[in-house]
Motif scaffolding. Structure first.
Motif, PDB file in Angstrom:
ATOM      1  N   THR A   1       0.832  -1.203   0.000  1.00 20.23           N
ATOM      2  CA  THR A   1       0.000   0.000   0.000  1.00 20.23           C
ATOM      3  C   THR A   1       0.864   1.250   0.000  1.00 20.23           C
ATOM      4  OG1 THR A   1      -1.707  -1.192   1.225  1.00 20.23           O
ATOM      5  CG2 THR A   1      -1.842   1.215   1.214  1.00 20.23           C
TER       6      THR A   1
ATOM      7  N   GLU B   1       2.369   1.700  -3.434  1.00 15.03           N
ATOM      8  CA  GLU B   1       1.387   2.223  -4.383  1.00 15.03           C
ATOM      9  C   GLU B   1       1.141   3.713  -4.151  1.00 15.03           C
ATOM     10  OE1 GLU B   1      -1.037   1.919  -7.671  1.00 15.03           O
ATOM     11  OE2 GLU B   1       0.310   0.425  -6.803  1.00 15.03           O
TER      12      GLU B   1
ATOM     13  N   SER C   1      -1.384  -2.280  -6.509  1.00 11.59           N
ATOM     14  CA  SER C   1      -2.843  -2.132  -6.440  1.00 11.59           C
ATOM     15  C   SER C   1      -3.538  -3.226  -7.246  1.00 11.59           C
ATOM     16  CB  SER C   1      -3.253  -0.760  -6.962  1.00 11.59           C
ATOM     17  OG  SER C   1      -2.815  -0.576  -8.300  1.00 11.59           O
TER      18      SER C   1
END
Length: 626
Positions: free
Chosen positions: A267, A270, A548
């Motif tokens: 995460t 990204e 993602s």
């Protein structure tokens, strides 16, 4: 005997190889040597320079390193020689990087799994005990028995550099084994320095050091400006260790063990990519700073510091240390004294013979008992060569000579022993590796599946006891692998439960930048029993394998996404993929897909009919089917 050929490979790989061959500049050649080789060569050059300098002009050599330096304000000042500054301050940085590596290995590296850690840990301990015992036996009654710490440690820089220079053709497993061993070896050496070779101990400054270390731990929670805080606290802790009598280099280790280390969170990665795209669309200082900070924060402080300090340690600190400590007089009289010295003899036997016996015999015993993980490529003959290399105890051995021996004549004899042992260990390891390569001809390398199929470990589609087996080493971002997997699934429709299909990872990360992430993601999916479902989904969308996309695929498959993200950054997932990669290297797999049919490497087309013919052909190789 059929020569090894690669059936098909990406044109990108061929173009990359052609570009590599065209890099002929001096800078490119130096760069291609790698940091380990360059560092080892610089260490060797500095050692030779120190020896020549000391023998040509001992007075100038000693005068330089005994130069006094004074830093302070008012009544607070630090008075030290240049030699002590190198050994106490610069080496603290070296031991800091050692501590970072120790922390990393025990958190996300090879030493997180007990089964993988067992062999290097036991070998390291035996490689400490046996040399020390031999040294004490040889030097008994000479008054130098207490210097047994000189023979316990392996020089990691020389070890890795020498392995890169003279190692076997497929050194992957051996390199991992020796690096894990060196980490344990360093821990023991540092503990012995603290417990055995500390004099004039004063406990009060350690309270200040403890407070500084607590501050180091909590610095991770600051939102910004951590660098100056870490640096300031590090100086306080180092000075406190120096005042306490405990060798100040240990401050570097203690600080490093408190620096956080973790795998990059998908995460966060990204988010960093999104900020970079925002900056590309609207370039300004604010977006640039935000993107840079986000990218930096996605990598743990431990790994950022390792990357930052590694060149300075390899190219500056260790060569300077060698220049300051390897100045050994080598006159005929001194060499004669060293040859007859029990101290010199104890060091040579301890390092060369003790390390070899301790590391090799313990490893061979564990293999005989079936304990621990060895893996393809870590054969007994290569383990023997690696054990011989462990006799290169240069850096920490010379470091402990200064701590354990106070007589200058004895110190010189000890340094002769350390240098002689390092040379002998290097030559011995070279001979063993050359013999090992001769015993494992390259023409037959990788023709047979190195690790038999294990349904409890491997990803198996079909009946685990099926009579026919196809093992594919592949890459989820490779179009040819997609084609091969499709053919194998068609073969399964023909043969049904008589075929088992096994997938193993061989991501070509230099060609396919998302391949390694895809492999690790599939292992995270396997933790929820969805390996082949995830593999098919990621194969079907090879152009979209960003973090993602990987999370989206897991959600589309109905997986527990939160647990999936946790597994993505786990050491188990990383280790599982790394094991397959090392197996692939041991079998000289350089392109994908590479197929093994009934335990033998498949050479030729991999369309459905070709695979069916290869599967049902008589197995006249004498090698049992997996």
């Amino acid at each position: 005997m059929t020569n090894l050929t690669v059936t098909q490979t990406s044109l990108d790989a061929e173009q990359g190889a052609a570009r590599a061959r065209r890099r002929s500049s001096i800078a490119a050649r130096i760069d291609s040597m790698g940091q380990n080789r360059i560092g080892a060569l610089l260490l060797l050059v500095a050692t030779l320079a120190a020896i020549v300098w000391a023998n040509v002009s001992l007075a100038s050599y000693e005068t330089l390193w005994e130069t006094h330096l004074m830093v302070g304000v008012g009544d607070l000042h630090l008075d030290s020689t240049l030699h002590a500054l190198v050994n106490d301050a610069l080496m603290a940085i070296f031991f800091f990087t050692v501590g970072l590596e120790v922390r990393r290995e025990f958190t996300i590296g090879e030493l997180t799994s007990w089964s993988r850690a067992l062999v290097p840990v036991v070998a390291a301990i035996a490689g400490l005990v046996v040399p020390a015992l031999l040294f004490v036996l040889i030097t008994r009654g000479s008054g130098n028995e207490h210097a047994w710490g000189v023979v316990i440690s392996t020089d990691t820089a020389f070890l890795v550099g020498a392995l890169a220079l003279i190692g076997p053709r497929v050194p992957g497993r051996l390199r991992v084994f020796l690096l894990a061993l060196a980490v344990v070896d360093d821990i023991a050496a540092l503990s012995i320095i603290a417990l055995v070779y500390t004099e004039n101990f004063t406990p009060l400054p350690l309270l200040i050091a403890a407070a500084g270390l607590v501050g180091v731990y909590f610095t991770r929670y600051l939102r910004g400006g951590r660098g100056p805080v870490y640096a300031s606290l590090a100086i306080v802790v180092w000075l406190a260790f120096l005042a306490s009598g405990v060798h100040p280099t240990l401050a570097g280790v203690m600080i490093a063990l408190l620096v956080p280390v973790y795998r990059p969170n998908r995460t966060d990665v990204e988010h960093a990519l999104e900020l970079a795209r925002t900056f590309r669309q609207s370039p300004n200082t604010a977006y640039a700073r935000a993107a840079a900070n986000s990218l930096r924060e996605s990598i743990s402080i431990n790994e950022r510091l390792q990357s930052a300090y590694a060149p300075y340690v390899a190219y500056v600190i260790l060569p300077v240390f060698a220049l300051a400590n390897a100045g050994v007089m080598l006159s005929p009289e001194i060499l004669a004294d060293a040859a007859g010295s029990t101290l010199t003899r104890g060091i040579v036997v301890g390092l060369v013979v003790g390390k070899l016996l301790g590391v090799f015999d313990s490893s061979a015993l564990l293999r005989r008992l079936g304990l621990g993980e060895f893996g393809a490529g870590l054969t007994l003959d290569r383990t023997l060569g690696g054990a011989a290399l462990c006799g290169m105890g240069f850096t920490i051995s010379l470091f402990i000579v200064n701590l354990a021996i106070h007589d200058e004549r004895a110190q010189n004899e000890a340094r002769v022993g350390v240098l002689a042992a390092s040379v002998i260990a290097f030559v011995l390891a070279t001979i063993i590796f050359r013999i090992s390569d001769a015993l494992h001809p390259g023409d037959d390398s990788g023709q047979t599946l190195a690790r038999p199929v294990d349904p409890a470990r491997d990803h198996v589609l079909g009946d685990p006891d099926a009579p026919y087996t196809i093992v594919e080493y592949g890459d989820f971002q490779c179009g040819f692998c997609l084609k091969a997997s499709g053919s194998i699934l068609e073969v399964r429709e023909e043969l049904g439960d008589r075929l088992r299909y096994v997938w193993r990872h061989a991501p070509l990360a230099q060609i396919h930048p998302n391949a390694l992430a895809g492999a690790e993601a599939s292992e995270a999916a396997a933790a929820q029993g969805r390996f082949f479902d995830f593999a098919r989904a990621i194969f079907d969308d090879q152009d979209n394998q960003r973090p993602s996309d990987i999370i989206r695929i897991a959600g589309d498959l109905g997986m527990d996404v939160e647990q999936f993200e946790k597994d993505l950054i786990s050491a188990e997932v990383t280790g599982r993929v790394a094991d397959d990669i090392l197996d692939a290297e041991a079998m000289n797999i350089t392109a994908v897909p590479t197929l093994f049919i009934n335990g033998r490497r498949h050479v030729g087309p991999y369309d459905t009919q070709s695979l069916l013919r290869a599967l049902t052909a008589p197995n006249d190789t004498g090698i049992p089917r997996c």
